[in-house]
Design a protein around this motif. Structure first.
Motif, short mmCIF file in Angstrom:
data_model
loop_
_atom_site.label_atom_id
_atom_site.label_comp_id
_atom_site.label_asym_id
_atom_site.label_seq_id
_atom_site.Cartn_x
_atom_site.Cartn_y
_atom_site.Cartn_z
N ALA A 233 0.83 -1.21 0.00
CA ALA A 233 0.00 0.00 0.00
C ALA A 233 0.86 1.26 0.00
CB ALA A 233 -0.93 0.00 1.21
N ALA A 234 2.00 1.23 0.69
CA ALA A 234 2.88 2.40 0.73
C ALA A 234 3.44 2.69 -0.65
CB ALA A 234 4.00 2.18 1.74
N THR A 235 3.84 1.67 -1.39
CA THR A 235 4.37 1.90 -2.72
C THR A 235 3.31 2.48 -3.66
OG1 THR A 235 3.90 -0.40 -3.37
CG2 THR A 235 6.10 0.07 -2.50
N ILE A 236 2.07 2.01 -3.53
CA ILE A 236 1.00 2.57 -4.37
C ILE A 236 0.77 4.04 -4.03
CG2 ILE A 236 -1.45 2.41 -4.95
CD1 ILE A 236 -1.28 -0.58 -4.43
N GLY A 237 0.83 4.37 -2.74
CA GLY A 237 0.61 5.75 -2.32
C GLY A 237 1.61 6.73 -2.92
N MET A 238 2.79 6.26 -3.33
CA MET A 238 3.80 7.15 -3.90
C MET A 238 3.39 7.71 -5.26
SD MET A 238 7.53 5.53 -3.11
CE MET A 238 7.26 4.05 -4.08
N THR A 239 2.47 7.06 -5.95
CA THR A 239 2.18 7.41 -7.34
C THR A 239 0.81 8.01 -7.57
OG1 THR A 239 1.33 5.18 -7.80
CG2 THR A 239 3.69 5.54 -8.13
N GLN A 240 -0.03 8.11 -6.53
CA GLN A 240 -1.40 8.60 -6.71
C GLN A 240 -1.45 10.12 -6.68
OE1 GLN A 240 -3.84 6.15 -7.43
NE2 GLN A 240 -1.86 5.09 -7.52
N PHE A 241 -2.43 10.70 -7.38
CA PHE A 241 -2.57 12.15 -7.44
C PHE A 241 -3.87 12.66 -6.82
CE2 PHE A 241 0.58 11.40 -10.75
CZ PHE A 241 1.53 12.38 -10.44
N ASP A 242 -4.82 11.77 -6.56
CA ASP A 242 -6.01 12.16 -5.80
C ASP A 242 -5.61 12.23 -4.33
OD1 ASP A 242 -8.39 11.99 -4.19
OD2 ASP A 242 -9.50 11.27 -5.91
N ILE A 243 -5.74 13.41 -3.72
CA ILE A 243 -5.22 13.61 -2.36
C ILE A 243 -5.86 12.64 -1.37
CG2 ILE A 243 -6.87 15.46 -1.84
CD1 ILE A 243 -4.61 16.78 -0.20
N LYS A 244 -7.15 12.34 -1.55
CA LYS A 244 -7.80 11.40 -0.63
C LYS A 244 -7.34 9.97 -0.89
CE LYS A 244 -12.10 11.75 0.55
NZ LYS A 244 -13.58 11.86 0.48
N LYS A 245 -7.04 9.63 -2.15
CA LYS A 245 -6.55 8.28 -2.44
C LYS A 245 -5.17 8.06 -1.84
CE LYS A 245 -9.82 6.33 -5.00
NZ LYS A 245 -9.70 6.19 -6.45
N VAL A 246 -4.33 9.11 -1.85
CA VAL A 246 -3.02 9.00 -1.22
C VAL A 246 -3.17 8.62 0.24
CG1 VAL A 246 -0.93 10.26 -0.55
CG2 VAL A 246 -1.92 10.62 -2.81
N PHE A 247 -4.05 9.34 0.94
CA PHE A 247 -4.23 9.08 2.36
C PHE A 247 -4.99 7.78 2.60
CE2 PHE A 247 -3.97 13.94 2.80
CZ PHE A 247 -2.58 13.87 2.84
N ALA A 248 -5.79 7.34 1.62
CA ALA A 248 -6.47 6.05 1.74
C ALA A 248 -5.46 4.91 1.72
CB ALA A 248 -7.48 5.87 0.62
N TYR A 249 -4.52 4.96 0.77
CA TYR A 249 -3.49 3.92 0.75
C TYR A 249 -2.57 4.03 1.96
CZ TYR A 249 -4.82 2.11 -3.77
OH TYR A 249 -5.52 1.50 -4.78
N SER A 250 -2.41 5.25 2.47
CA SER A 250 -1.67 5.41 3.72
C SER A 250 -2.38 4.70 4.86
CB SER A 250 -1.52 6.91 4.03
OG SER A 250 -0.99 7.09 5.33
N THR A 251 -3.72 4.80 4.88
CA THR A 251 -4.49 4.11 5.92
C THR A 251 -4.30 2.61 5.83
OG1 THR A 251 -6.15 5.86 5.93
CG2 THR A 251 -6.81 3.73 6.84
N VAL A 252 -4.38 2.06 4.61
CA VAL A 252 -4.16 0.62 4.43
C VAL A 252 -2.78 0.23 4.95
CG1 VAL A 252 -3.98 -1.23 2.72
CG2 VAL A 252 -5.72 0.54 2.44
N SER A 253 -1.77 1.05 4.62
CA SER A 253 -0.40 0.76 5.06
C SER A 253 -0.27 0.81 6.58
CB SER A 253 0.55 1.77 4.41
OG SER A 253 1.89 1.50 4.77
#
Length: 617
Positions: free
Chosen positions: A295-315
């Motif tokens: 999940a952390a690696t996916i968060g590095m490439t997202q541009f939707d601000i809420k999606k970044v923090f969503a993958y951060s939550t998963v991580s």
């Protein structure tokens, strides 16, 4: 002495009923006053109850009657408070109250205002029921209830197809996990004859620790299937990023601070089971660590601000699962608490940014907002240093307790977890730098949010910075078994250094050398596209699961079984009955001469029949 624990969830339930029934007919001020007031009263009742029960050396149990009785099985309506429950009650009601207040400003111009606050109150009722439950069955009621509220609030904007699709996805994926939880309860009833914590846990503690897979291991793995759904772990994490289609306060309360941590709480509550199944704990720890990294690696490439923090939550949920999986139950719950502060702040801060930009969520259309939204900027930086593990802020204390326990369990787990911490710092500050630094790349005129939104941000910022000093691990020491072995304190510097390096790389890419990140992404080619497309997991699920199930349902179940077999049998019987009716109808023509003919023919056949019968005698 009865402390009337039932009032804690009953107050938000009353708010749901009032707003659900009368909300359409009253003003918005009345709606949010009822919603916030009932949650505030619940929070105050928690404080009053805990102050009366301290020091909580043993659990305080209140029984309200028998719910189900069948033969020797009996399931009671019981609430209980121990130290673990106390921590969860404070998090749920405290953070929930702050987010309710924030929602007044964020949802001020949205339709369905009363419906939003009614659902939010209903969620509080079910989450508090889950936390207070004194048996697995009542816990499961709260577990399913928060899932229902999640579905309702993800699809709150029901005129938007993406929102209803995301709600359906969350509902279906969680049913898979909940099926595993149900099987675990059936197996517990067969094995222990009860679902009461007070009966199951002492019974399992009398059993030997399983050296290989046995019935306790099976129960734990099935419980963990439920946790993978609710707490978004591999392979059932795919619903949580899509859940960002709901309003941002929902993302903060349900999909960051409370509901998604229910799996972590359930495993910690069930520690006597898991400590007797080392194989299951290894599975839990490995899945948690893998989820955190992916999940952390996916968060590095997202541009939707809420999606970044969503993958951060998963991580970060992966970190919590790692903690309870290696036996550091107190550290896992401690990270649950600190995460509730800084992740709720990240989501509410992103909501403030979205509010400032009239709904824009793309980081590529932001920039330079620190001049326009200074309070939002400062508070998001506070959340950033907390989640990055910068000392002495909250995430540093809880995350490093988990990493040190992981090193004691398996050293390689520490190094992967520390690398993930560095990636976490990078993608969080990537979002902050893209949002608040450089030139403004969007349209319109950004503006700071109203006090109803900024004051909750300030409160959560203070908790994110100072929450690490809360004595949560010490408070929980009597609840969980003590960890064995000494931790290598020098390893703390490694994870801190990686976190600071992640912040430095983000600053280099997005502040000091703008455009460098795009060139690096282009040079990585297919690897970047793989991560940007989230490893094509959704596409794989669609091809391997969804399409075959839907296609098989249409071809085999609908056309062959339903239309061919079932309809064929029903329609065939009806058709034959109709054919027989056509023949019988000929006898009822209404013509007297026709009736006479039939009477004559009947008489002839009767005489012939009597003659044949007489000849046979």
């Amino acid at each position: 002495m009865m402390e009337q624990l039932w009032l804690i969830p009953a107050l938000p339930l009353a708010g749901f009923v009032v707003n659900g029934v009368l909300g359409r007919r009253v003003s918005k001020a009345v709606v949010h006053t009822v919603a916030i007031g009932t949650v505030a009263l619940s929070f105050l009742w928690v404080l009053k109850t805990l102050s009366a029960l301290m020091p909580l050396e043993t659990a305080h149990v209140e029984r309200y009657g028998t719910w189900i009785a069948s033969g020797s099985l009996e399931f009671a309506l019981e609430f209980a408070v121990d130290r673990l429950t106390a921590v969860m009650l404070l998090v749920v009601t405290g953070v929930g109250l702050v987010i309710h207040i924030y929602s007044v400003g964020y949802m001020a111009h949205e339709g369905g205002y009363y419906r939003f606050f009614a659902f939010l109150n209903l969620f509080m009722f079910f989450m508090l029921t889950l936390v207070l439950a004194n048996n697995f069955l009542l816990l499961f009621v709260g577990w399913e209830g928060v899932g229902l509220c999640s579905y309702l609030l993800i699809g709150f904007y029901f005129l938007r197809r993406s929102a209803t699709t995301a709600g359906n996805k969350a509902f279906i994926v969680n049913r898979i996990g909940d099926f595993g939880f149900s099987l675990a309860m059936f197996l517990m009833v067969v094995t222990f004859g009860s679902l009461d914590f007070a009966k199951v846990f002492p019974a399992v503690e009398k059993m030997p620790v399983e050296a290989a897979a046995g019935v306790v291991t099976a129960i734990c793995l099935l419980l963990f299937v439920g946790a993978t759904g609710k707490s978004a772990q591999i392979p059932l994490y795919v619903w949580l990023p899509d859940a960002m289609e709901g309003p941002t306060p929902v993302s903060a309360l349900i999909h960051a601070a409370t509901m998604v941590t229910a799996g972590v709480y359930m495993i910690a509550r069930s520690w006597p089971l898991f400590t007797h199944a080392p194989l299951a704990m290894d599975v839990v720890a490995t899945i948690g660590l893998l989820t955190a990294l992916v999940a952390a690696t996916i968060g590095m490439t997202q541009f939707d601000i809420k999606k970044v923090f969503a993958y951060s939550t998963v991580s970060q949920l992966g970190y919590m699962i790692l903690g309870v999986g290696v036996g550091a139950f107190g550290a896992g719950i401690f990270h649950l608490v600190t995460h509730a502060f800084f992740k709720a702040l990240l989501f509410l801060g992103s909501g403030s940014v979205i509010h400032a930009l009239s709904g824009e969520q793309d980081l590529r259309k932001m920039g330079g907002l620190r001049k326009h939204t200074p309070i939002t900027f400062v508070t998001l930086v506070c959340a950033g240093v907390a989640i990055a593990g910068v000392p002495p802020f909250s995430g540093f204390f809880s995350k490093d307790e988990i990493l040190l326990a992981a090193h004691h369990h398996h050293p390689w787990m520490y190094w992967i977890g520390a690398l993930t911490a560095g990636i976490t710092a990078f993608y969080v500050f990537r979002a902050i730098f893209l949002c608040f630094f450089g030139e403004y790349r969007g349209e319109g005129r950004p503006h700071e949010s109203p006090p109803s939104m900024t004051i909750p941000l300030i409160v959560l910022a203070a908790l994110s910075l100072g929450g690490g000093f809360l004595p949560v691990p010490h408070f929980l020491d009597p609840v969980f078994p003590a960890m064995e072995g000494q931790h290598e304190s020098a390893l703390v510097f490694v994870s801190v250094a990686l976190g600071l390096a992640g912040i430095g790389v983000a600053a280099w890419f997005y502040v000091l050398r703008p455009g460098l990140a795009d060139r690096v992404a282009a040079s990585l080619g297919g690897l970047y596209r793989l991560v940007y497309n989230k490893y094509f997991v959704d596409e794989i699920y669609w091809a391997a699961v969804v399409r075959p199930v839907v296609g098989g349902s249409r071809t085999l179940l609908w056309r062959v079984m339903d239309a061919g077999v079932i309809d064929g049998i029903v329609n065939g019987i009806g058709g034959r009955a109709r054919d027989a009716g056509r023949l019988v109808r000929l006898l009822q023509s209404g013509n007297i001469r026709s009736y006479a003919t039939w009477v004559l023919l009947g008489s002839v056949f009767a005489i012939i029949g009597m003659g044949l019968a007489g000849g046979l005698r």
